[in-house]
Design an enzyme around this catalytic site. Sequence first.
Site, mmCIF file in Angstrom:
data_model
loop_
_atom_site.group_PDB
_atom_site.id
_atom_site.type_symbol
_atom_site.label_atom_id
_atom_site.label_comp_id
_atom_site.label_asym_id
_atom_site.label_seq_id
_atom_site.Cartn_x
_atom_site.Cartn_y
_atom_site.Cartn_z
ATOM 1 N N LYS A 171 -52.639 -74.229 4.428
ATOM 2 C CA LYS A 171 -52.504 -73.045 5.282
ATOM 3 C C LYS A 171 -53.870 -72.382 5.459
ATOM 4 O O LYS A 171 -54.394 -71.728 4.549
ATOM 5 C CB LYS A 171 -51.539 -72.025 4.663
ATOM 6 C CG LYS A 171 -51.233 -70.899 5.630
ATOM 7 C CD LYS A 171 -51.124 -69.557 4.942
ATOM 8 C CE LYS A 171 -52.208 -68.573 5.260
ATOM 9 N NZ LYS A 171 -52.620 -68.305 6.595
ATOM 10 N N GLY A 224 -60.001 -66.329 -1.328
ATOM 11 C CA GLY A 224 -59.693 -65.161 -0.511
ATOM 12 C C GLY A 224 -59.931 -63.897 -1.309
ATOM 13 O O GLY A 224 -60.751 -63.882 -2.230
ATOM 14 N N SER A 225 -59.191 -62.867 -0.988
ATOM 15 C CA SER A 225 -59.446 -61.567 -1.611
ATOM 16 C C SER A 225 -58.831 -61.495 -3.011
ATOM 17 O O SER A 225 -57.932 -62.265 -3.356
ATOM 18 C CB SER A 225 -58.856 -60.469 -0.728
ATOM 19 O OG SER A 225 -57.465 -60.643 -0.655
ATOM 20 N N GLY A 229 -55.309 -63.035 -4.434
ATOM 21 C CA GLY A 229 -55.492 -63.913 -5.602
ATOM 22 C C GLY A 229 -54.540 -63.536 -6.729
ATOM 23 O O GLY A 229 -53.962 -64.399 -7.388
ATOM 24 N N GLU A 246 -60.756 -68.485 -6.155
ATOM 25 C CA GLU A 246 -62.125 -68.049 -5.863
ATOM 26 C C GLU A 246 -61.996 -66.784 -5.040
ATOM 27 O O GLU A 246 -61.394 -66.805 -3.964
ATOM 28 C CB GLU A 246 -62.903 -69.115 -5.087
ATOM 29 C CG GLU A 246 -63.289 -70.325 -5.907
ATOM 30 C CD GLU A 246 -64.161 -70.014 -7.111
ATOM 31 O OE1 GLU A 246 -64.801 -68.937 -7.144
ATOM 32 O OE2 GLU A 246 -64.160 -70.832 -8.050
ATOM 33 N N CYS A 280 -68.912 -64.656 0.356
ATOM 34 C CA CYS A 280 -68.561 -64.176 -0.983
ATOM 35 C C CYS A 280 -69.791 -64.157 -1.875
ATOM 36 O O CYS A 280 -69.824 -63.440 -2.861
ATOM 37 C CB CYS A 280 -67.468 -65.055 -1.573
ATOM 38 S SG CYS A 280 -67.807 -66.786 -1.357
ATOM 39 N N GLU A 379 -66.269 -54.643 -3.018
ATOM 40 C CA GLU A 379 -66.728 -55.629 -2.033
ATOM 41 C C GLU A 379 -66.437 -55.121 -0.622
ATOM 42 O O GLU A 379 -65.304 -54.765 -0.314
ATOM 43 C CB GLU A 379 -66.019 -56.961 -2.245
ATOM 44 C CG GLU A 379 -66.562 -58.017 -1.309
ATOM 45 C CD GLU A 379 -65.906 -59.359 -1.498
ATOM 46 O OE1 GLU A 379 -64.670 -59.405 -1.504
ATOM 47 O OE2 GLU A 379 -66.629 -60.357 -1.645
HETATM 48 P P1 NDP Z 1 -57.189 -62.769 2.144
HETATM 49 O O1 NDP Z 1 -56.868 -62.743 0.696
HETATM 50 O O2 NDP Z 1 -56.666 -61.710 2.990
HETATM 51 O O3 NDP Z 1 -56.688 -64.131 2.783
HETATM 52 C C1 NDP Z 1 -56.947 -65.382 2.218
HETATM 53 C C2 NDP Z 1 -55.818 -66.318 2.573
HETATM 54 O O4 NDP Z 1 -54.630 -65.892 1.891
HETATM 55 C C3 NDP Z 1 -55.474 -66.302 4.065
HETATM 56 O O5 NDP Z 1 -55.135 -67.611 4.458
HETATM 57 C C4 NDP Z 1 -54.282 -65.377 4.108
HETATM 58 O O6 NDP Z 1 -53.452 -65.543 5.216
HETATM 59 C C5 NDP Z 1 -53.573 -65.784 2.830
HETATM 60 N N1 NDP Z 1 -52.556 -64.823 2.386
HETATM 61 C C6 NDP Z 1 -52.435 -63.518 2.718
HETATM 62 N N2 NDP Z 1 -51.321 -62.992 2.124
HETATM 63 C C7 NDP Z 1 -50.756 -63.981 1.411
HETATM 64 C C8 NDP Z 1 -49.588 -64.063 0.578
HETATM 65 N N3 NDP Z 1 -48.789 -63.035 0.367
HETATM 66 N N4 NDP Z 1 -49.316 -65.232 -0.003
HETATM 67 C C9 NDP Z 1 -50.115 -66.299 0.180
HETATM 68 N N5 NDP Z 1 -51.202 -66.303 0.976
HETATM 69 C C10 NDP Z 1 -51.536 -65.141 1.575
HETATM 70 O O7 NDP Z 1 -58.777 -62.909 2.248
HETATM 71 P P2 NDP Z 1 -59.630 -63.025 3.599
HETATM 72 O O8 NDP Z 1 -59.181 -64.130 4.450
HETATM 73 O O9 NDP Z 1 -59.697 -61.659 4.169
HETATM 74 O O10 NDP Z 1 -61.042 -63.490 3.035
HETATM 75 C C11 NDP Z 1 -61.989 -62.608 2.610
HETATM 76 C C12 NDP Z 1 -62.041 -62.593 1.096
HETATM 77 O O11 NDP Z 1 -62.245 -63.897 0.577
HETATM 78 C C13 NDP Z 1 -63.201 -61.780 0.575
HETATM 79 O O12 NDP Z 1 -62.762 -60.906 -0.435
HETATM 80 C C14 NDP Z 1 -64.166 -62.806 -0.007
HETATM 81 O O13 NDP Z 1 -64.971 -62.385 -1.026
HETATM 82 C C15 NDP Z 1 -63.240 -63.880 -0.438
HETATM 83 N N6 NDP Z 1 -63.932 -65.166 -0.463
HETATM 84 C C16 NDP Z 1 -64.255 -65.715 -1.672
HETATM 85 C C17 NDP Z 1 -64.948 -66.887 -1.765
HETATM 86 C C18 NDP Z 1 -65.228 -67.491 -3.092
HETATM 87 O O14 NDP Z 1 -65.388 -68.688 -3.158
HETATM 88 N N7 NDP Z 1 -65.279 -66.743 -4.168
HETATM 89 C C19 NDP Z 1 -65.402 -67.604 -0.578
HETATM 90 C C20 NDP Z 1 -64.979 -66.979 0.656
HETATM 91 C C21 NDP Z 1 -64.274 -65.803 0.680
HETATM 92 P P3 NDP Z 1 -53.748 -64.823 6.645
HETATM 93 O O15 NDP Z 1 -54.073 -65.935 7.517
HETATM 94 O O16 NDP Z 1 -52.485 -64.137 7.036
HETATM 95 O O17 NDP Z 1 -54.871 -63.882 6.448
#
Ligand code: NDP
Length: 477
Positions: A171, A224-225, A229, A246, A280, A379
């Site tokens: 996804k 992601g966030s 997470g 991550e 990130c 962040e």
């Molecule tokens: P989000 O956590 O909002 O989204 C990440 C993914 O999770 C998306 O595909 C999102 O779907 C999905 N998601 C949202 N809600 C749920 C749920 N309830 N259950 C399962 N999956 C869900 O993060 P962002 O996309 O806004 O990314 C930005 C964040 O990612 C920043 O905080 C950044 O630091 C972090 N990041 C970390 C990295 C690392 O390696 N440490 C690298 C890159 C980014 P949807 O499509 O709906 O948004």
Amino acid sequence: MTIYQNLIAGEWVGSDATKNINPSDTNEVVGLYADGTAEDTRNAIAAAKAAFPAWSRSGIWERHVILKKAGDEIMARKDELGALLAREEGKTLPEAIGETIRASQIFEFFAGEALRLAGEVIPSVRPNIGVEITRDPLGVIGIITPWNFPIAIPAWKIAPALCYGNTIVFKPAELVPGCSWAIVDILHRAGLPKGVLNLVMGKGSVVGQAMLDSPDVTGITFTGSTGTGRRVASASIEHNRKFQLEMGGKNPMVVLDDADLAVAVEAAANSGFFSTGQRCTASSRLIVTEGIHDKFVAALTEKLKTLVVDNAMKAGTHIGPVVDEKQLKTDTDYIEIGRKEGAKLAFGGELITRETPGFYLQPTLFTEATNQMRISREEIFGPVVSLIRVRDYEEALATANDTPFGLSAGIATTSLKHATHFKRNSEAGMVMVNLPTAGVDFHVPFGGRKGSSYGPREQGKYAAEFYTSVKTAYTLA
Ligand code: NDP
């Protein structure tokens, strides 16, 4: 307009779609991409489960050939896929092509790793007994990715999952489905058997949540966030499932009095503001010692004046737009918070209008910030950087480590003593000396500590730690 569909059990399906909008030109629809449902997700999980027994026992040559073909096609189409990436995410075209090349290299790397799968045969402590240690694939891997690296992050999760014999439900972030669709299409045409790789585009709260709720998903790899997470973690613990997270960062870059000024400014400008600060690993805290502070601020401000913020596809653009309106609001809210907290707005802070309507924001530098301010602790994920003045190296190191995060940390210095001490004592998972905190290799471990990461490292041969489960077998000779 064509609808780019989901791939479930080897069939392209789905008729409801969401528009993929270009953040550099909000009048442009990049494409229509399927909006998956919870039922689609359950079907995809069932298909991946059914495909697992055969794929987990497939020959390593078959896996090598498919991964290699994918890597070759991505490289051959780097300009076209890079343009798609720049249009859907907003990073500049050269950055987007660079990311696409990296995705190709990741597939090439894991094509090689497939041929290097190995275990260990060692003697038992007891007589006449042999011990074999092997790595088995986990099963169905749920892959959930963010919007900021639309091709590299899917590549660094999909390639090792397939290499080690797992099947996948993938996804991507709803904002950037285009590159994900393209790599799934490439792998499908490269000859993956039905059900081995399933793509379900759609909302995290629907598709992602259905993955978290399924007992048939044996491992979840998430980037992601921090908030999402945590949901992945608690749902996975409930199902006794392996998971890898991550998440965010608040990465420090220390600049010492003895730094080469040009090197320090280049590293800070690159990792603070390129990719619109949406990495990130971005340096969002610059921690600068007294002796170089004023010179560094002056030189960095001069550098920021030269950076062109404009349409990601335009030649000469250094910084593209923010990814969407929601992220832009987060960035401008934090700029307001920084002002109210008493930091000095040394550069930027304003929205910009360009020829095409988009989410353009000036690179923004706050000086006279403290490490206790919210702009230094939380962040932001935009082109907004706090600069904190410190007395000496000891205070710089303590400030760098004083954060809930621990992804990447950097130091600009010409002192071997301080560089060595910083590498040993930084609490981050990745440490850079005289280099930007962002920008890593694809064949070595990637990941952080503290609130930034959880579970085994990604990338390189360390990826096997997550995507396999170790088995120890004893045989009486
Ligand atoms: P989000 O956590 O909002 O989204 C990440 C993914 O999770 C998306 O595909 C999102 O779907 C999905 N998601 C949202 N809600 C749920 C749920 N309830 N259950 C399962 N999956 C869900 O993060 P962002 O996309 O806004 O990314 C930005 C964040 O990612 C920043 O905080 C950044 O630091 C972090 N990041 C970390 C990295 C690392 O390696 N440490 C690298 C890159 C980014 P949807 O499509 O709906 O948004």
